[in-house]
Structures are given as C-alpha cells and as structure tokens.
Design an enzyme around this catalytic site. Structure first.
Site, PDB file in Angstrom:
ATOM      1  N   GLN A 214      -2.623 -10.744  -4.508  1.00 10.82           N
ATOM      2  CA  GLN A 214      -1.571 -10.058  -5.250  1.00 10.82           C
ATOM      3  C   GLN A 214      -0.497 -11.037  -5.705  1.00 10.82           C
ATOM      4  O   GLN A 214       0.407 -10.653  -6.432  1.00 10.82           O
ATOM      5  CB  GLN A 214      -0.926  -8.975  -4.363  1.00 10.82           C
ATOM      6  N   ARG A 363       1.669  -0.423   0.883  1.00 10.48           N
ATOM      7  CA  ARG A 363       2.219   0.452  -0.164  1.00 10.48           C
ATOM      8  C   ARG A 363       3.634   0.866   0.200  1.00 10.48           C
ATOM      9  O   ARG A 363       3.972   2.058   0.238  1.00 10.48           O
ATOM     10  CB  ARG A 363       1.309   1.663  -0.369  1.00 10.48           C
ATOM     11  N   CYS A 364       4.438  -0.122   0.474  1.00  9.70           N
ATOM     12  CA  CYS A 364       5.749   0.135   1.076  1.00  9.70           C
ATOM     13  C   CYS A 364       6.563  -1.128   0.909  1.00  9.70           C
ATOM     14  O   CYS A 364       6.039  -2.221   1.064  1.00  9.70           O
ATOM     15  CB  CYS A 364       5.525   0.445   2.551  1.00  9.70           C
ATOM     16  N   GLU A 733       5.281   3.098  -4.673  1.00 10.11           N
ATOM     17  CA  GLU A 733       5.198   3.325  -3.234  1.00 10.11           C
ATOM     18  C   GLU A 733       5.989   4.525  -2.734  1.00 10.11           C
ATOM     19  O   GLU A 733       5.877   4.897  -1.578  1.00 10.11           O
ATOM     20  CB  GLU A 733       5.669   2.054  -2.520  1.00 10.11           C
TER      21      GLU A 733
END
Lengths: 781, 289
Positions: A214, A363-364, A733
C-alpha cells in the site's frame, strides 16, 4: 463540450472494466523468464529453540535449488529487520522461534509445487520452550520472557491527557460507569494474499520488486536503508505495486517473505516469486486490534465530564505496529469521540507475547476503532445509569455545531461537525420511536429485540508534517499532472489504490478543477520510477492528502493556463474569468479559450519567455487532520433457543464532508459496514494456552458472506472540511470504525432487562446463549 | 495449500475402479472432491492415487422405483436441489441438500461422497438415518446392501471393505401422511453444523405412526436418536410429545467442546432444533395427508 462530471457525480469506475473482465494484473499474474518460486517452512511451535535444520531433507526434493535459513541471512546481517516502531523482528530465526507459523526457512525451487514439497520435506529439530499467550500473565513478575534481548515483556508505557485532573473530575461525578472490554485479534483477510516477485539484475546492480504494498515509495526507502551495507542504493531500486486485491492495512508492513524473495533473487541471480497461501496469510501476517481496555466514564448532572482508559496492548513478539513514528498507540486519543467533555486521560502498555507481530490499522486510522468502541460502549452505559435513552443522552452531550473548530481534552482540533443532525437523521430513517414501542411489546411477550446506536467521530488524513512522520519521512502526499497537447492528461500519485477507486475519484477532482472530463485523464499509481514520492494509501488518507494535492496541482496548471489564455485572447490576465473548463474575457463570454485550446497552445503557441508544457506537481502537507463522523443505528433480534443475533435493520448516516463520487462512497460504506459487523459477530483469531492458533483458516475465521450481511440503509449529511481544498474528509474506514459498537449496543439493549450490561465480541451464538442461560432466558424450542 | 503429487485414474467401469483401489491401498476415490481435495491441499490426506468415478456410467440419477427413491451415488447436490421429485415429495432431503456448503460446492459435490466420507459433520448421514435409507455397494464381495444404521462405524469410517464402492442410495418412497424436515444451525453459511437435526415422520389418522430422528455433528458419527423417535411414535404430535422428543434427542447427543460451542450449548441447540424440525415435519406430513 462534454459535461465534465467532477464532484458529486456517480461516474462509473474507470478501473472496473479491467477488473470485471478478469484483466486486472495482480502480483501472481506476473511471470518473468527463468523465474524461481519460494515457499516457507514454518514453525509448529509458539516458542522453541531450533536445534538443527536438516537442509538436506529439502534439497533432496526434485527441483529444489536452495534452502535459506536464519544462519544464511545472519552472514549478510539480514536475519533481523527494523520495525516502524523502533523494534526489530526476525526475517528468519537464527536460533529461536517466537510464535506458531513463524518463518523458519525459505525453500527456492524451479516450480511452485517443488517449493511446496521442499517446505513440507524440510526436517527441523526443536526444543519447545514455555509459552506466554495472555498479555496480563506476561506482565507478571517471573513470567516467561518472550525476548532475550529485552529487559521484560513490557514494551512501552504511553499516556496522554491530564491524569490527576481526570481522577479528580471522576471523583466529582455523580455517576460513574466502569467496564472492561477486549477487542480481540482480527485479520483483514483480504481476497488477495501477500506476495512479491523480486528481480535482481546482477549486471546493472538493479532490483525490481513487484510487491503487494500500500506504500511503494516508503518501502523503496526502507529497502534502501536496510540493504545499504550490501551496496544497494535507492536509485537502483524500483518498487512496483500492481493491482491489489484488498489491503485494509494488511499490506503496509514489510513481511519476511518479501526480504527472503529478494535475498533469493540476489543469491540465484534469477527472479523469485513468493505468494503466501491463505493459511499463512491468516496465521502469520500482521494482526489488528488486541486491546484490553478498562474504561471509566463519569457524568455530573447528566453531563459527560471525564473519561479514563487504561489499556493493555498485546503486540505479539515484536512491536511491529504500523503507526506514525511518534504515536506508539496510534490515534487512540481520539477516544473522547463526539462528546464535549473536559477531562480525559488514556494510557496504553504494550506487551510481548508468543504471537505474530503486528498491530496494523485494519481499515482504521491507527487505533481509532478501539477508541470508538470504548467511548460508544461507555456512553451507552452511562446513559442507562442516568436513566436516559441513549439517543437523548448523546444528543445532549454532543459537541455542538457552533463549538467547531473544537479543541478536545486530548489535544485534537476537530475541523467541523454537526453530530446532532446525523443522529436525528438516522433516528428518522429507522423510525426510532416506533422501534422502541415495538421493543416494549416484544419484551412483554418474551421476545428479545434490541436497538443500538454508535455516533462515532473519526480522525483521518495523516498527517500534518509537524507531528506525523514514518521513520522521519513526513506524511505528505503527492500528485503530478501533465496535460498533453490534445487536452488529455496523465496524473500520477504517491498513494496506491487497493480497490478504493482512485483512478476515478482523482480524475473527478482534476475534472472539477480543470474541466477535463474524467475519461480523458489517465491516473497511475504504484510505480516508484514514475510516480511522485508519497506515503501511500491507508488510514483514509488518500483523499485528504493526495486528493488535496490533485486540487492544488490542478490550480497551478490553471494559473499557467490563465497566462496562456491571456496570450491567446490578447487580453489582460486580470480580465479573465475561469468557468469550469475555460477562461473568458470578463463581459464577453464568447471570447473564451477552453482548457483544451490552452493545452494545445502550451506546446505550439506559448508566450515568448514562458517554458513550454502544461504540468504541475504538488506535495500536500495537510494543515490538520479531517474528522469524518456519523451515526449508525442497528436493530437486532435474538433467537432465545440458539443465541443467534440477527441484524434486522442497519441505518448508517455518514458525513465525510464533500462527496466526490457518491456511488464509490456508498460502496466504501457497504464494504466497511460488512467489515464492521464481522468482528462484532463472527471474526476472531484465538490461541490456546500453548500458543496454537485456533482460527487460522477460513473454516474457523468466519468472514461474513452475503448471507450474513444485512441490507444496509444509507443516509448522509454534508459538513465540509474547512481546511481541505474541496472540503472532503475521507470515507474508507468510517463504517468499519463505527459499526461494531452499534451492534454490541443493540445486543446489550436487547438483554438489558435481564441484567446484562456488557457483551464481549465476537458475539457468537454460543456466547450469547451462555449469557441467556446464565440469566434463565434461554428457550428450549 | 499445495498437495503432494499423486497418480490419477479415471476408469470407465466399477470393476476397474475396484481393482485400482485394491492395487493401491493408499488410493482414494474421487467423487465431487469437495471434502477430499481440501484435505489434500492441507496435506491432511496424502493419497498415493485418486480413482475418479466421473467416467463410470450409471452412477447418477434420481428416480422412484419399486417402492424406493433411488439416487445414484454420483448424483450432484445441485441435481437434488433442482429435482422436482425431491423438492415436492422428499422435504427432509430437500432441506438437507439446501444447507450443504454453498451453491458453488453443491454444483460438484455428490450425495454418495457426502455419505461415504462419513464426516460426522456431513449433513446427509443424519437424513439417511431418519429416512431408514439403505446403501448399495459394489466390490470384491459383489453387490451388497447396508442399512444406514449399520453403515457408519466411526468418524470418517464405514463398513465398506477394501475395494468396495458405494453406488446408490435407497430411501423408502414417500407416501400420504409422510413429511420431514432438516434443521441445521451453523455459525455462517457454508459452515459445518453446530448441530443439526433430521426428522422424518409418518402419520396415520392424525397420530404419528413412524418416526426417524437423527443428529448431525454431535458425536463421532451421525446419531440416530431412538428415544426421541419413541417419544413421537403413537403421539398426536402435540407440544408435550415434541418436548419429550427434544429432551430425548438432547440426551442422545454426545458432543464435544470446540469452536462451535460447549457440549452443553450443543445439547441445548439439539433440543431446540429437534422441536423445530419435528414441528415442521408434522406440518408437512399433515399437508401431505
């Protein structure tokens, strides 16, 4: 001119044509001539001394070309590698394994099958050592020490806020609730596992790394730093992140497999591919959460006054959390959430255990999920203790719209918000009062139904250079836009989409700013040789940072365009008016030059003394973070016979500021909500007392399917970010962060009259039935 | 997730298949493969050879004949799902098929594989016990027939001898007043059951004349709950009888603590599901009267 379809248009995703047709190019699609394959032999023990690795047993397998062990790597000073949190982790163990499924040796072979057979054939002698699994046990005197190179299992103590003031404020409260809660280990379980192809060119001294990452640029720098002593330099390293099948934070870390494939390519002089399988992905890749929280929240006269969170964080055998360097517990201190409270203190103690390392932001935005879970559970409890409906209690205690920008007790400046509007909208959509009436009727009949609220505030878009860096590199992000002579464009970014739809949303931002339709803009990311430097995509940062850079670079282009237009129109620059896609002379709308006219002139007829071309680059340093928010309401029914929790309705009102592509925003929320209910009801990676992983495959790690996923009902409010160029806040998120406590609050609400005050997650049918049974409420039919 | 190498055979007759099995004691039969292949990928099973049954004619199909529903061992679950005959007249079988794994698996998985693999978590064995089904096999001893109640000898083991191949299943033909139901409780779709209960009832003049009750995944094999059957037979199917049957089924269950829950929990689930399955079976039987 075609409509430019900038902000607010549900443009079909440009990238979907290739994904839908099976033409995506993922890491395992990359095949290079002469490529070798790498597989990894892993430890069956959670803690053991390696007494001997019988390399000959793997070498005896047909097709096996090399076996790499920790001793091999030690010779190159590569057995250990640094983590982002100033700790170190093993690439391969020299003498001791620290968790089950840890890498023990790499087998390189001429086929994927031979590599797997070699890994299975490799015999390793172990002497098992005592194991420590529970972080509370690990902190006790005399506990088994996980790391020989450390004083104890205690990694760090971090705290933030006013400890004394908070204690005093709690003492002065008329109502205080206290609750322990555990957010268990979970895993992103993205559809694509991790992998790489490392291709070392010994003649050029050049390394190409195709990697599921990523953050390709940051990885390039890290590789350059850790291999400098071997003569590799950053200009000779190219990282390419191809299409990615889901990242969710799990593709931020550097995994040992990447280093092993690179080492194997250098040793063999051939490209080497490593693709982990599903079990390896679940068992050894970085985990998320695993916070044991003790929370206290107090109120005086119905007003929330003080919050205290004390936390034990299980980091596994190494602190390899993926946080900005100055934040060992991420942005956990967003924990005061959506509420106006004056006193807060949070602390985290990191602990070593015999488990895989990690602590990724699943996802945070760096531990926001943990913070939101704590505050939203506690506010619910406190509302009840005050004898008030949780909705009314929230509405009274929210930070009010006129208080923004709001200084939180823990030091954040919230940019904008209107929390009451979002909650009221959610209540309207779900018919809150009617559901409460239905619940009362059902309860009288012995049926269990619950309604739960979560009014979360996120903190995303890391981050301002003053405080945010990773290994010293500031957390800006970048956009480089070039307009071609025919008015088409290419735009490259330092971020990397993993399914978020960047190729479409970035194009829409540029379309909005320049009036070039999205289909005329090629968006590229993920190749460090071509894209400008950036820190990558995670923590909902792409729109707040690179999206802002797209705006700023577009505006630079527009300003050059103004000069060219003035030249073409023989008018004064000051007399030109910009209207999406063209400049015209004030008062004479017919005297206009489109952006396409201007682009052509930039290469064919630009003013004397001006450089040719029409392009710009921006490295955007955000002045602040952004604070998306929302209110979710979940309605559940519980089967008293089996303990099954069924989500009947789920309303999600999100405010992510200005929406670029509403369809993509909805898609992000759908996916996020699904990943939000998963840990609430299904997912957990657990270990037995010997450190054996007991949820290490998709038979046991219960990822929800369409059948477990309810129909999502979405709503929106729009409160623009005042500091972002287009007012956007980021939305990747919010739903994952906001959803879990809504489900827990709903289940606790359904069971409240039985005396239930808390539920740990995941709220599996067995766990819920146990609670029902303890309270004499389990049914036999 | 990559299996070791193995030989592959696809004979076109049963005799050859049987011979291959006898010649390769470490060989495994391949039907739909949806239990075997995952085990091979985890290297939990490492057969030296696979003997694929797909090319052998006559092993699949669904028809009523001679007072039985005859199902070929290689009949795919999806064929059972789509069979008008099964859907309209064999509700217990229809219920069971629908909750096995997921549609993609059911496109290849076979009823014979589900039965002969004898995984206590598989769904068909309990349904077969409740139906009083019989199994046909072919091998060195020629053609043999087994009652379902004799077939399952332990986890993943049956009374089939070396080289013997399950070829078909016989379920007593559905008549007036018969009905059944399968209630499966799973953590998520596609999972093995926490517990599941198969009930097949035969009514006669408003009373239960015959009952089959069997349990999935709460013991080393599927369990026939004889006491639960006895509680139903002769009754009017009222709540008292259903409660008694549910209690008896819970007592017959012999579950272990695991990820799906404690033994106590699983027994409680058996109790609840037995009641629900029996209620549903009764309603269907009454409708078919």
């Amino acid at each position: 001119m075609a409509e430019c379809r900038g902000l607010g248009h549900s443009v079909q995703r440009k990238e979907d044509a290739r994904f839908i047709r099976g033409q995506g190019r993922y890491i395992d699609d990359i095949k290079l001539p002469g490529m070798l394959y790498l597989d990894i032999a892993r430890s069956p023990y959670a803690h053991a001394k390696i007494t001997k690795i019988h390399e000959d047993t793997a070498m005896a397998v047909d097709g096996v070309a090399a076996v790499i062990t920790g001793k091999t790597l030690e010779g190159f000073k590569l057995a250990w590698m640094p983590t982002l949190m100033s700790d170190q982790q093993m690439v391969l163990p020299v003498d001791t394994v620290k968790y089950q499924a840890q890498e023990v040796a790499a087998i390189v072979a001429t086929s994927r099958y031979a590599a797997a057979d070699g890994a299975a054939a490799l015999e390793v002698d172990y002497d098992p050592l005592p194991v420590v699994v529970d972080p509370h046990e690990a902190l006790k005197p005399g506990a088994t020490k996980v790391r020989d190179d450390k004083e104890s299992n205690h990694i760090f103590h971090w705290e933030h806020g006013d400890a004394d003031g908070t204690e005093a404020a709690l003492a002065g409260c008329d109502t205080v609730v206290e609750q322990k809660m555990h957010l268990p280990r979970i895993h992103v379980a993205s559809i694509e596992t991790c992998g790489c192809v490392a291709s070392w060119n010994p003649v050029e001294g050049h390394l190409t790394l195709y990697l599921t990452t990523q953050a390709p640029h940051a990885i390039r720098t890290v590789v350059a730093l850790v291999t400098a002593h071997l003569g590799l330099a950053e200009h000779k390293i190219r990282v390419i992140s191809p299409d990615i099948g889901g990242g969710f934070g799990g593709k931020v870390p550097v995994y040992p497999g990447y280093v092993l494939a690179t080492a194997a390519s250098v040793v063999t002089g051939k490209p080497v591919k490593w693709i982990e399988d599903r079990s390896e992905n679940l068992q050894a890749d970085s985990f998320a959460r695993d916070y044991h929280i003790t929370a206290k929240l107090g109120s005086k006269n119905g007003k929330v006054t003080a919050l205290k969170l004390d936390t034990v964080a299980d980091h596994g055998y190494s602190d390899a959390a993926a946080n900005p360097s100055k934040f060992p517990a991420g942005l956990y201190h967003i924990a005061t959430g959506s509420y106006d409270l004056e006193n807060a203190h949070v602390s985290v103690d990191g602990v070593y255990t015999n488990k895989p390392p990690g602590g990724i932001a699943y996802r945070c935005s760096f531990r926001v999920t943990e913070a939101v879970h704590a505050i939203e559970r506690m506010v619910d409890l406190l509302a009840r203790e005050n004898g008030e409906d949780p909705a009314d209690f929230r509405l009274r205690n929210f930070i009010k719209p006129e208080q923004f920008p709001y200084q939180s007790a823990l030091g954040w400046e919230y940019d904008s918000g209107n929390y009451g509007a979002a909650l009221e909208k959610a209540m309207d959509m779900i018919g809150y009062q009617d559901l409460r009436a239905e619940q009362a009727e059902k309860r009288a009949r012995g049926e269990l139904m619950g309604i739960g609220i979560s009014s979360f505030t996120e903190i995303v878009g890391a981050g301002p250079s003053k405080t945010f860096d990773i290994l010293g590199i500031k957390m800006f992000d970048s956009a480089e836009i070039r307009i071609h002579p025919t008015g088409k464009a290419i735009a490259r970014f330092g971020t990397k989409s993993q399914g978020q739809g960047h190729e479409t949303t970035y194009a829409q931002i540029i379309a909005e700013e320049l009036g070039i339709p999205p289909e005329d803009i090629q968006v590229e990311e993920g190749d460090t040789d071509t894209a400008p430097y950036g820190l990558g995509t995670y923590a909902s940062r792409s729109t707040p940072t690179a999206g802002a850079a797209a705006s700023i670079a577009s505006r630079k282009i527009r300003e050059k365009g103004r000069k060219i237009a003035a030249h073409l129109l023989e008018a004064d620059e000051a007399d030109l008016v910009w209207e999406q896609g063209k400049f015209y002379v004030k008062g004479s709308p017919d005297r206009a030059k489109t952006i396409q006219d201007i682009a052509f002139a930039a290469y064919t007829n630009h003013p004397q003394g001006m450089e040719a071309g029409l392009e710009a680059i921006s490295y955007y340093d955000p002045p602040n973070l952004t604070f998306p928010f929302g209110s979710y309401i979940c309605c559940v029914d519980i089967d008293r016979g089996t303990g099954l929790v069924k989500i009947r309705r789920f309303v999600a009102v999100d405010d992510c500021g200005v929406r670029i592509n509403p369809m993509i925003v909805d898609g992000q929320i759908h996916g996020g909500l699904t990943m939000g209910i998963a840990p609430a009801l299904l997912e957990e990676i657990s270990y037995d007392a010997d450190g054996n992983i007991t949820g290490g495959n998709l038979m046991e790690y219960l990822v929800p399917t369409a059948m477990e996923t309810p129909h999502w009902e979405l709503g929106e409010t729009v409160t623009p970010s005042p500091h972002h160029p287009i007012g956007a806040k980021g939305v990747g998120e919010s739903a994952t962060v906001g959803a879990p406590p809504a489900v827990v609050n709903a289940v606790v609400d359904a069971l409240w009259h039985l005396g239930v005050r808390h539920m740990e997650i995941p709220m599996t049918p067995a766990r819920v039935w146990n609670v029902l049974n303890e309270h004499g409420a389990a049914a036999t039919r | 997730m990559i299996p070791p190498s193995f030989d592959y055979h696809a004979p076109d007759n049963l005799e050859e298949a049987s011979r291959l099995l006898l010649a390769n004691p470490e060989a495994k039969l391949l039907a739909g493969g949806h239990s075997l292949i995952p085990m091979m990928r985890f290297r939990l099973a490492e057969p030296s050879a696979l003997v694929d049954l797909r090319k052998i004619p006559g092993l699949s199909g669904i028809r009523e004949e001679g007072g039985s529903l005859c199902i070929g061992a290689m009949t795919r679950e999806s064929e059972l799902e789509k069979s008008e005959l099964v859907q309209s007249r064999y509700p217990l079988l229809a219920d069971t098929t629908r909750v096995i794994a997921d549609p993609v698996v059911r496109n290849l998985a076979t009823i014979g594989g589900n039965v002969a693999h004898a995984d206590p978590g598989n769904d068909h064995p309990a349904a077969m016990l409740a139906y009083r089904a019989s199994f046909l096999a072919c091998g060195p001893s020629g053609e043999r027939t087994f009652a379902a109640s004799d077939f399952f000898t332990g986890p993943f083991s049956t009374c089939l001898e070396a080289g013997e191949i399950l070829t078909g299943i016989r379920i007593p033909a559905s008549g007036p007043g018969s009905g059944g139901a399968y209630q499966k409780f799973e953590r998520k779709v596609g999972d093995y059951a926490v517990a599941a209960v198969a009930v097949h009832l035969q009514l006669d003049g408003g009373r239960v004349a015959g009952a089959g009750v069997a349990l999935t995944n709460v013991g080393l094999t599927a369990i026939q709950a004889g006491a639960a059957e006895a509680a139903l037979v002769g009754s009017d199917g009222g709540d008292a009888a259903l409660d008694a049957a549910a209690e008896a089924a819970a007592a017959a269950a012999d579950p272990a603590d695991d990820h799906r829950g404690s033994a106590d929990y699983k027994r409680a689930v058996v109790r609840v599901l037995t009641h629900r399955a029996a209620s549903s079976a009764l309603a269907r039987a009454r409708e078919a009267s």
